[in-house]
Design a protein around this motif. Structure first.
Motif, PDB file in Angstrom:
ATOM      1  N   SER A   1       0.829  -1.194   0.000  1.00 33.69           N
ATOM      2  CA  SER A   1       0.000   0.000   0.000  1.00 33.69           C
ATOM      3  C   SER A   1       0.868   1.250   0.000  1.00 33.69           C
ATOM      4  O   SER A   1       1.952   1.257   0.579  1.00 33.69           O
ATOM      5  N   PRO A   2       0.367   2.326  -0.597  1.00 35.93           N
ATOM      6  CA  PRO A   2       1.047   3.610  -0.408  1.00 35.93           C
ATOM      7  C   PRO A   2       1.063   3.940   1.084  1.00 35.93           C
ATOM      8  O   PRO A   2       0.221   3.447   1.849  1.00 35.93           O
ATOM      9  N   TYR A   3       1.993   4.770   1.474  1.00 38.38           N
ATOM     10  CA  TYR A   3       2.208   5.063   2.888  1.00 38.38           C
ATOM     11  C   TYR A   3       2.938   6.391   2.956  1.00 38.38           C
ATOM     12  O   TYR A   3       3.742   6.707   2.071  1.00 38.38           O
ATOM     13  N   LEU A   4       2.684   7.163   3.956  1.00 35.98           N
ATOM     14  CA  LEU A   4       3.401   8.422   4.142  1.00 35.98           C
ATOM     15  C   LEU A   4       4.474   8.211   5.197  1.00 35.98           C
ATOM     16  O   LEU A   4       4.174   8.109   6.387  1.00 35.98           O
ATOM     17  N   MET A   5       5.712   8.061   4.759  1.00 35.14           N
ATOM     18  CA  MET A   5       6.806   7.872   5.710  1.00 35.14           C
ATOM     19  C   MET A   5       7.148   9.234   6.309  1.00 35.14           C
ATOM     20  O   MET A   5       7.519  10.150   5.596  1.00 35.14           O
ATOM     21  N   VAL A   6       6.995   9.354   7.609  1.00 35.68           N
ATOM     22  CA  VAL A   6       7.200  10.644   8.264  1.00 35.68           C
ATOM     23  C   VAL A   6       8.625  10.809   8.792  1.00 35.68           C
ATOM     24  O   VAL A   6       8.989  11.885   9.240  1.00 35.68           O
ATOM     25  N   GLN A   7       9.419   9.765   8.721  1.00 30.90           N
ATOM     26  CA  GLN A   7      10.802   9.865   9.141  1.00 30.90           C
ATOM     27  C   GLN A   7      11.639  10.463   8.012  1.00 30.90           C
ATOM     28  O   GLN A   7      11.327  10.315   6.845  1.00 30.90           O
ATOM     29  N   CYS A   8      12.710  11.086   8.398  1.00 27.52           N
ATOM     30  CA  CYS A   8      13.628  11.641   7.409  1.00 27.52           C
ATOM     31  C   CYS A   8      14.540  10.505   6.920  1.00 27.52           C
ATOM     32  O   CYS A   8      15.079   9.751   7.723  1.00 27.52           O
ATOM     33  N   SER A   9      14.666  10.366   5.620  1.00 29.65           N
ATOM     34  CA  SER A   9      15.534   9.321   5.074  1.00 29.65           C
ATOM     35  C   SER A   9      16.388   9.920   3.962  1.00 29.65           C
ATOM     36  O   SER A   9      16.158  11.042   3.507  1.00 29.65           O
ATOM     37  N   ASP A  10      17.356   9.155   3.508  1.00 30.61           N
ATOM     38  CA  ASP A  10      18.224   9.626   2.428  1.00 30.61           C
ATOM     39  C   ASP A  10      17.453   9.841   1.134  1.00 30.61           C
ATOM     40  O   ASP A  10      17.950  10.493   0.219  1.00 30.61           O
ATOM     41  N   SER A  11      16.271   9.313   1.046  1.00 33.19           N
ATOM     42  CA  SER A  11      15.479   9.478  -0.174  1.00 33.19           C
ATOM     43  C   SER A  11      15.216  10.954  -0.467  1.00 33.19           C
ATOM     44  O   SER A  11      14.945  11.322  -1.614  1.00 33.19           O
TER      45      SER A  11
END
Length: 185
Positions: free
Chosen positions: A157-167
C-alpha cells in the motif's frame, strides 16, 4: 512568550490536518480488511473525511504526522540561575513537514501563531518534504509484485513515511522514489 507559543501550537492552534494522497490510498486499501465500524468509516471517506482529520491526530503521534505538520520543542534555554528571571530565552524545535506544507508556509504559520515582534523565528536547518511518488506506473506495479511474491499474503500500500531518510536527496530528480517499510499490523 515561548511557553505560550508552545501551548498555542500544540493545543489551540496546531497545523491544519488534511488527508493527503498516500494516506488516503493507504486507508482506502485497508478498509476491506477491518471490522465493520472501521470498514464503514474508511470505505466512505468522502463522508467521514472531516471526522478522520479530527480523530487521527489523537490516536497516536504517527497518525498525527500522517495528517499534519508536527512540531516538537527539543531544546529550551533561559536563565542559568534558579532564582533569576531570564532577560532572554531561546528554543529549538523540530518541525516535520507534511507534504502539503513547505519550509516557508510552516515558518509563516509559526510567525502568525507567535504574533509577537519581539520573538525572532529562524530556520536553522531545513529540507522541503519529499514529493509524493506516483503509484500509477510500471515501477510501482513491479515493486508491489516483488513484495507480494516475497511475502505471500502481504498487502502493498502507499504510505506516508514521516521519518527523514536519504530518499530526500532524490526529491528533485524523480517522483518514483519509494521507501520501504514492512510492518505487521
Amino acid at each position: 512568550r515561548l511557553s505560550k507559543f508552545v501551548a498555542d501550537i500544540e493545543k489551540d492552534k496546531p497545523f491544519k490536518a488534511e488527508i493527503s494522497g498516500p494516506v488516503y490510498a493507504m486507508l482506502d486499501q485497508a478498509a476491506p480488511l477491518l471490522g465493520f465500524p472501521l470498514r464503514m468509516v474508511l470505505g466512505n471517506m468522502w463522508l467521514f473525511k472531516g471526522l478522520l482529520t479530527k480523530v487521527l491526530p489523537v490516536v497516536s503521534p504517527m497518525c498525527k504526522a500522517f495528517v499534519k505538520t508536527t512540531f516538537a520543542c527539543t531544546m529550551a534555554e533561559g536563565s542559568q540561575t534558579p532564582n533569576v528571571i531570564p532577560t532572554e530565552a531561546s528554543m529549538v524545535s523540530n518541525v516535520r513537514l507534511n507534504p502539503k506544507d513547505s519550509i516557508e508556509s510552516a515558518t509563516e504559520y509559526i510567525r502568525r501563531v507567535i504574533n509577537d515582534d519581539n520573538v525572532r523565528v529562524e530556520v536553522i536547518n531545513g529540507t522541503e518534504p519529499s514529493r509524493i511518488s506516483t503509484t500509477d506506473c510500471d515501477g510501482w506495479r513491479k515493486l508491489s509484485a516483488a513484495v507480494e511474491e516475497t511475502w505471500q499474503g502481504a498487502i502493498v500500500s502507499p504510505y506516508l513515511m514521516v521519518q527523514c531518510s536519504d530518499s530526500r536527496h532524490y526529491r528533485d530528480i524523480s517522483n518514483h522514489v519509494y521507501k520501504f517499510s514492512a510492518m505487521a499490523l
